[in-house]
Design a protein around this motif. Structure first.
Motif, PDB file in Angstrom:
ATOM      1  N   THR A 105       0.811  -1.216   0.000  1.00 27.91           N
ATOM      2  CA  THR A 105       0.000   0.000   0.000  1.00 27.91           C
ATOM      3  C   THR A 105       0.841   1.262   0.000  1.00 27.91           C
ATOM      4  OG1 THR A 105      -0.121  -0.078   2.413  1.00 27.91           O
ATOM      5  CG2 THR A 105      -1.911  -1.131   1.180  1.00 27.91           C
ATOM      6  N   ASP A 106       2.139   1.151   0.357  1.00 28.02           N
ATOM      7  CA  ASP A 106       2.952   2.354   0.425  1.00 28.02           C
ATOM      8  C   ASP A 106       3.624   2.691  -0.894  1.00 28.02           C
ATOM      9  OD1 ASP A 106       4.776   0.315   0.376  1.00 28.02           O
ATOM     10  OD2 ASP A 106       6.045   1.103   1.974  1.00 28.02           O
ATOM     11  N   VAL A 107       3.419   1.887  -1.945  1.00 26.32           N
ATOM     12  CA  VAL A 107       3.997   2.199  -3.249  1.00 26.32           C
ATOM     13  C   VAL A 107       3.044   3.130  -3.988  1.00 26.32           C
ATOM     14  CG1 VAL A 107       4.788   1.309  -5.456  1.00 26.32           C
ATOM     15  CG2 VAL A 107       5.233   0.017  -3.362  1.00 26.32           C
ATOM     16  N   LEU A 108       3.475   4.368  -4.200  1.00 24.56           N
ATOM     17  CA  LEU A 108       2.629   5.357  -4.862  1.00 24.56           C
ATOM     18  C   LEU A 108       2.826   5.378  -6.367  1.00 24.56           C
ATOM     19  CD1 LEU A 108       3.121   8.307  -2.339  1.00 24.56           C
ATOM     20  CD2 LEU A 108       1.316   6.574  -2.354  1.00 24.56           C
ATOM     21  N   PRO A 144      -1.018   5.145   3.717  1.00 25.22           N
ATOM     22  CA  PRO A 144      -1.850   5.832   2.723  1.00 25.22           C
ATOM     23  C   PRO A 144      -1.860   7.337   2.965  1.00 25.22           C
ATOM     24  CG  PRO A 144      -2.963   3.859   3.512  1.00 25.22           C
ATOM     25  CD  PRO A 144      -1.741   4.027   4.370  1.00 25.22           C
ATOM     26  N   LEU A 145      -1.805   8.108   1.891  1.00 20.48           N
ATOM     27  CA  LEU A 145      -1.757   9.562   2.015  1.00 20.48           C
ATOM     28  C   LEU A 145      -3.078  10.090   2.559  1.00 20.48           C
ATOM     29  CD1 LEU A 145      -0.025  10.470  -1.369  1.00 20.48           C
ATOM     30  CD2 LEU A 145       1.036  10.013   0.845  1.00 20.48           C
ATOM     31  N   ARG A 146      -2.982  11.069   3.445  1.00 22.03           N
ATOM     32  CA  ARG A 146      -4.174  11.697   4.004  1.00 22.03           C
ATOM     33  C   ARG A 146      -3.885  13.167   4.244  1.00 22.03           C
ATOM     34  NH1 ARG A 146      -4.409   9.788  10.390  1.00 22.03           N
ATOM     35  NH2 ARG A 146      -2.289  10.438  10.956  1.00 22.03           N
ATOM     36  N   VAL A 147      -4.946  13.934   4.445  1.00 18.10           N
ATOM     37  CA  VAL A 147      -4.782  15.342   4.781  1.00 18.10           C
ATOM     38  C   VAL A 147      -3.968  15.436   6.064  1.00 18.10           C
ATOM     39  CG1 VAL A 147      -6.001  17.413   5.541  1.00 18.10           C
ATOM     40  CG2 VAL A 147      -6.885  16.075   3.619  1.00 18.10           C
ATOM     41  N   GLY A 148      -2.969  16.304   6.048  1.00 16.39           N
ATOM     42  CA  GLY A 148      -2.031  16.393   7.152  1.00 16.39           C
ATOM     43  C   GLY A 148      -0.654  15.969   6.689  1.00 16.39           C
ATOM     44  N   TYR A 149       0.177  15.572   7.633  1.00 17.16           N
ATOM     45  CA  TYR A 149       1.562  15.224   7.344  1.00 17.16           C
ATOM     46  C   TYR A 149       1.660  13.798   6.823  1.00 17.16           C
ATOM     47  CZ  TYR A 149       6.535  14.293   8.189  1.00 17.16           C
ATOM     48  OH  TYR A 149       7.860  13.942   8.057  1.00 17.16           O
ATOM     49  N   SER A 150       2.318  13.632   5.680  1.00 15.95           N
ATOM     50  CA  SER A 150       2.625  12.313   5.133  1.00 15.95           C
ATOM     51  C   SER A 150       4.104  12.268   4.794  1.00 15.95           C
ATOM     52  CB  SER A 150       1.798  12.025   3.869  1.00 15.95           C
ATOM     53  OG  SER A 150       0.432  11.820   4.175  1.00 15.95           O
ATOM     54  N   ALA A 151       4.802  11.248   5.302  1.00 18.62           N
ATOM     55  CA  ALA A 151       6.217  11.065   4.983  1.00 18.62           C
ATOM     56  C   ALA A 151       6.330  10.283   3.683  1.00 18.62           C
ATOM     57  CB  ALA A 151       6.920  10.321   6.111  1.00 18.62           C
ATOM     58  N   ILE A 152       7.107  10.800   2.728  1.00 18.68           N
ATOM     59  CA  ILE A 152       7.295  10.111   1.456  1.00 18.68           C
ATOM     60  C   ILE A 152       8.783   9.950   1.191  1.00 18.68           C
ATOM     61  CG2 ILE A 152       5.158  11.096   0.541  1.00 18.68           C
ATOM     62  CD1 ILE A 152       7.011  12.724  -1.375  1.00 18.68           C
ATOM     63  N   ALA A 153       9.092   9.046   0.261  1.00 13.73           N
ATOM     64  CA  ALA A 153      10.475   8.817  -0.155  1.00 13.73           C
ATOM     65  C   ALA A 153      10.513   8.719  -1.672  1.00 13.73           C
ATOM     66  CB  ALA A 153      11.028   7.545   0.475  1.00 13.73           C
ATOM     67  N   PRO A 202      -8.318  16.954   0.751  1.00 18.34           N
ATOM     68  CA  PRO A 202      -8.400  15.635   0.123  1.00 18.34           C
ATOM     69  C   PRO A 202      -8.647  15.774  -1.373  1.00 18.34           C
ATOM     70  CG  PRO A 202     -10.485  16.156   1.181  1.00 18.34           C
ATOM     71  CD  PRO A 202      -9.547  17.296   1.495  1.00 18.34           C
ATOM     72  N   GLY A 203      -8.317  14.722  -2.106  1.00 20.59           N
ATOM     73  CA  GLY A 203      -8.571  14.729  -3.540  1.00 20.59           C
ATOM     74  C   GLY A 203      -7.343  14.336  -4.333  1.00 20.59           C
ATOM     75  N   SER A 204      -7.327  14.739  -5.601  1.00 21.52           N
ATOM     76  CA  SER A 204      -6.260  14.371  -6.529  1.00 21.52           C
ATOM     77  C   SER A 204      -5.154  15.421  -6.524  1.00 21.52           C
ATOM     78  CB  SER A 204      -6.827  14.223  -7.948  1.00 21.52           C
ATOM     79  OG  SER A 204      -7.796  13.191  -7.998  1.00 21.52           O
ATOM     80  N   TRP A 205      -3.924  14.952  -6.334  1.00 23.03           N
ATOM     81  CA  TRP A 205      -2.749  15.813  -6.313  1.00 23.03           C
ATOM     82  C   TRP A 205      -1.712  15.297  -7.304  1.00 23.03           C
ATOM     83  CZ3 TRP A 205      -1.605  20.050  -2.995  1.00 23.03           C
ATOM     84  CH2 TRP A 205      -2.597  20.344  -2.049  1.00 23.03           C
ATOM     85  N   GLN A 206      -0.788  16.177  -7.666  1.00 23.00           N
ATOM     86  CA  GLN A 206       0.371  15.792  -8.469  1.00 23.00           C
ATOM     87  C   GLN A 206       1.640  16.093  -7.682  1.00 23.00           C
ATOM     88  OE1 GLN A 206       0.144  17.951 -12.153  1.00 23.00           O
ATOM     89  NE2 GLN A 206      -1.372  16.570 -13.057  1.00 23.00           N
ATOM     90  N   ALA A 221       0.673  11.111 -10.095  1.00 23.12           N
ATOM     91  CA  ALA A 221      -0.676  11.457  -9.656  1.00 23.12           C
ATOM     92  C   ALA A 221      -1.019  10.608  -8.435  1.00 23.12           C
ATOM     93  CB  ALA A 221      -1.683  11.214 -10.773  1.00 23.12           C
ATOM     94  N   VAL A 222      -1.441  11.255  -7.348  1.00 22.49           N
ATOM     95  CA  VAL A 222      -1.768  10.546  -6.110  1.00 22.49           C
ATOM     96  C   VAL A 222      -3.127  11.016  -5.610  1.00 22.49           C
ATOM     97  CG1 VAL A 222       0.658  10.264  -5.479  1.00 22.49           C
ATOM     98  CG2 VAL A 222      -0.605  12.253  -4.639  1.00 22.49           C
ATOM     99  N   THR A 223      -3.730  10.188  -4.778  1.00 21.89           N
ATOM    100  CA  THR A 223      -5.009  10.514  -4.156  1.00 21.89           C
ATOM    101  C   THR A 223      -4.818  10.640  -2.657  1.00 21.89           C
ATOM    102  OG1 THR A 223      -6.242   9.340  -5.877  1.00 21.89           O
ATOM    103  CG2 THR A 223      -7.391   9.777  -3.803  1.00 21.89           C
ATOM    104  N   VAL A 224      -5.350  11.705  -2.088  1.00 23.41           N
ATOM    105  CA  VAL A 224      -5.192  12.003  -0.668  1.00 23.41           C
ATOM    106  C   VAL A 224      -6.541  11.854   0.028  1.00 23.41           C
ATOM    107  CG1 VAL A 224      -4.561  13.781   1.010  1.00 23.41           C
ATOM    108  CG2 VAL A 224      -3.272  13.559  -1.132  1.00 23.41           C
ATOM    109  N   ASP A 225      -6.563  11.069   1.091  1.00 27.70           N
ATOM    110  CA  ASP A 225      -7.786  10.844   1.857  1.00 27.70           C
ATOM    111  C   ASP A 225      -8.040  11.997   2.829  1.00 27.70           C
ATOM    112  OD1 ASP A 225      -8.104   8.392   0.585  1.00 27.70           O
ATOM    113  OD2 ASP A 225      -6.997   7.305   2.146  1.00 27.70           O
ATOM    114  N   ALA A 226      -9.275  12.092   3.286  1.00 21.85           N
ATOM    115  CA  ALA A 226      -9.660  13.157   4.213  1.00 21.85           C
ATOM    116  C   ALA A 226      -9.201  12.829   5.633  1.00 21.85           C
ATOM    117  CB  ALA A 226     -11.173  13.351   4.190  1.00 21.85           C
ATOM    118  N   SER A 227      -8.958  13.872   6.412  1.00 25.60           N
ATOM    119  CA  SER A 227      -8.716  13.749   7.850  1.00 25.60           C
ATOM    120  C   SER A 227      -9.003  15.107   8.475  1.00 25.60           C
ATOM    121  CB  SER A 227      -7.279  13.305   8.159  1.00 25.60           C
ATOM    122  OG  SER A 227      -6.399  14.407   8.165  1.00 25.60           O
ATOM    123  N   ASP A 228      -8.928  15.159   9.801  1.00 25.06           N
ATOM    124  CA  ASP A 228      -9.229  16.400  10.520  1.00 25.06           C
ATOM    125  C   ASP A 228      -7.975  16.964  11.184  1.00 25.06           C
ATOM    126  OD1 ASP A 228     -11.046  18.385  11.403  1.00 25.06           O
ATOM    127  OD2 ASP A 228     -11.138  17.449  13.381  1.00 25.06           O
TER     128      ASP A 228
END
Length: 297
Positions: A75-78, A95-104, A155-159, A177-184
């Motif tokens: 699931t971590d392969v974007l 999985p990417l979400r609104v807020g902080y996401s660590a990527i490599a 949330p939504g579609s990002w590049q 192209a990645v999809t970001v899930d909602a969060s608070d």
């Protein structure tokens, strides 16, 4: 010479109308063009969902294997793509979400060349804005891998525009192209027409009874495209349990530990639904008072 901040031409491939994969017809409107600065060649690669479908089809039709069970990609392969011999792999720890996401971002060439610099720029095409890109909390990695944090505001579609620079005249650019899930976990604060702030809370992996480390990022923007860390904030966090009508003691107020990043500790005395209020001040006065909901198991 392609500077890291300058992107080559990117567009939709016009001559392709569909892909026929073992009888499955797919639109290919998500094919992207990638231009390499050294020789200005143009490349096209499939989006990750098309690549995964090809893998599923090949696996299910045998391909020399007696096992027809298809193991899904982690699931971590974007995304993964190869541009003129450079394989670029984009991953995330969750999985990417609104807020902080660590990527490599990992870049590899057959000759073993190491990138001089890797940069990531974010764009939300439907709104025309970006979001802050930060250092990772747990430190950088070296060699052929670049790590950073992205604070997604919606949330939504990002590049994610990734630039792999090997020299002043040799750079590779790929767009994922990645999809970001909602969060608070994010608050967008507009102070006036000239200033806006993005504040995000980074919770621990699991809340628990007792002391919990908690981080906050604060960034400022004037155009919702470029963001600068804010280092002169004072924070006062207050946990509260609405159902019981009490707070807790033993909290450590967040203080700055690096660019735009503040670390503190919140203490929960029992399980249940809590709130964390963060009163954020600047030298001129109160900036905002934010509340985040927390569930302690």
């Amino acid at each position: 010479m392609l500077q890291p901040s300058v992107l080559p031409a990117i567009g939709t491939v016009q001559h392709c109308h569909f892909l026929d994969l073992h009888g499955i017809t797919m639109p290919c409107t998500n094919l992207r063009q990638i231009t390499r600065s050294r020789d200005m060649k143009t490349y096209a690669f499939l989006p990750l969902n098309a690549i995964m479908i090809i893998m599923v089809i090949l696996g299910s039709t045998g391909c020399g294997s007696d096992n027809n069970t298809v193991t899904p990609a982690p699931t971590d392969v974007l995304g993964v793509t190869t541009v003129d011999g450079t394989t670029i792999r984009l991953t995330s720890g969750a999985p990417l979400r609104v807020g902080y996401s660590a990527i490599a971002v990992k870049a590899q060439r057959p000759d073993g060349a190491k990138p001089q610099k890797i940069t990531v720029r974010t764009v939300m095409p439907s709104h025309g804005h970006g979001c802050p890109v930060t250092k990772p909390i747990d430190g950088p990695m070296y060699g052929d891998t670049y790590r950073c944090g992205i604070i997604f505001g919606m949330p939504g579609s990002w590049q994610l525009h990734t630039t792999i620079r090997y020299s002043d005249s040799d750079s590779v650019v790929a767009v994922f192209a990645v999809t970001v899930d909602a969060s608070d976990l994010v608050r967008n604060i507009r102070v006036d027409d000239e200033r806006g702030y993005v504040v995000t809370m980074i919770p621990p992996p699991t809340w628990k009874i007792g002391a919990n480390d908690v981080h906050f990022y604060v960034y400022q923007t004037s155009d919702v495209r470029e963001y600068q860390p804010v280092d002169d904030c004072t924070m006062e966090i207050t946990p509260w349990m609405p159902s019981m009508g009490h707070g807790s003691v033993g909290n450590i107020q967040p203080t700055r530990i690096e660019d735009g990043l503040y670390k503190g500790s919140v203490n929960f005395s029992m399980s249940g639904a809590w709130t964390i209020t963060n009163l954020i001040s600047k030298p001129y006065g109160i900036l905002t008072n934010l509340t985040f909901d927390v569930a302690v198991p």
